[in-house]
Design a protein around this motif. Structure first.
Motif, short mmCIF file in Angstrom:
data_model
loop_
_atom_site.label_atom_id
_atom_site.label_comp_id
_atom_site.label_asym_id
_atom_site.label_seq_id
_atom_site.Cartn_x
_atom_site.Cartn_y
_atom_site.Cartn_z
N LEU A 43 51.40 8.63 -6.51
CA LEU A 43 51.22 10.05 -6.79
C LEU A 43 52.51 10.74 -7.22
O LEU A 43 52.49 11.89 -7.65
CB LEU A 43 50.65 10.76 -5.56
CG LEU A 43 49.26 10.31 -5.12
CD1 LEU A 43 48.85 11.03 -3.84
CD2 LEU A 43 48.24 10.54 -6.23
N PHE A 93 42.13 5.34 -5.49
CA PHE A 93 42.94 6.33 -6.20
C PHE A 93 42.69 6.31 -7.70
O PHE A 93 42.95 7.30 -8.37
CB PHE A 93 44.42 6.15 -5.87
CG PHE A 93 44.76 6.73 -4.53
CD1 PHE A 93 45.06 8.08 -4.40
CD2 PHE A 93 44.72 5.95 -3.40
CE1 PHE A 93 45.34 8.63 -3.17
CE2 PHE A 93 44.99 6.50 -2.15
CZ PHE A 93 45.30 7.84 -2.04
N HIS A 146 46.06 13.70 -16.86
CA HIS A 146 45.27 12.63 -16.27
C HIS A 146 44.02 12.29 -17.07
O HIS A 146 43.13 11.62 -16.58
CB HIS A 146 44.89 12.98 -14.82
CG HIS A 146 46.10 13.11 -13.95
ND1 HIS A 146 46.73 12.03 -13.39
CD2 HIS A 146 46.82 14.18 -13.58
CE1 HIS A 146 47.77 12.43 -12.70
NE2 HIS A 146 47.85 13.73 -12.80
#
Length: 79
Positions: free
Chosen positions: A17, A52, A67
């Motif tokens: 992340l 994830f 993303h």
């Protein structure tokens, strides 16, 4: 270990992340991370990498444009 059998702890989640380990722990405590795939050891949750890959964070700071997700139709110009 095969990718589908590998489990990530806070260190791997934070690296994925791009946040600190402390921030990952904080997000977990606030419910801002997906439910762990393995919570059998107290204080040491584990997630499958695939968790994830399909997870999309909700809330402040999530850059959907980075993303590959699209804005909802009501937010696009020309409506």
């Amino acid at each position: 270990m095969a990718d589908d059998q590998q489990l990530w702890g806070y260190t791997e989640v934070a690296a994925h992340l791009g946040i600190s380990i402390g921030a990952a722990r904080s997000r977990k405590s606030r419910g801002s991370l997906p439910v762990p795939d393995d919570a059998s050891v107290p204080d040491r949750p584990r997630w499958k990498p695939a968790t994830f890959r399909v997870w999309k964070p909700v809330g402040r700071g999530f850059r959907s444009d980075l993303h590959g997700t699209q804005d909802p139709p009501h937010l696009t110009s020309g409506s």
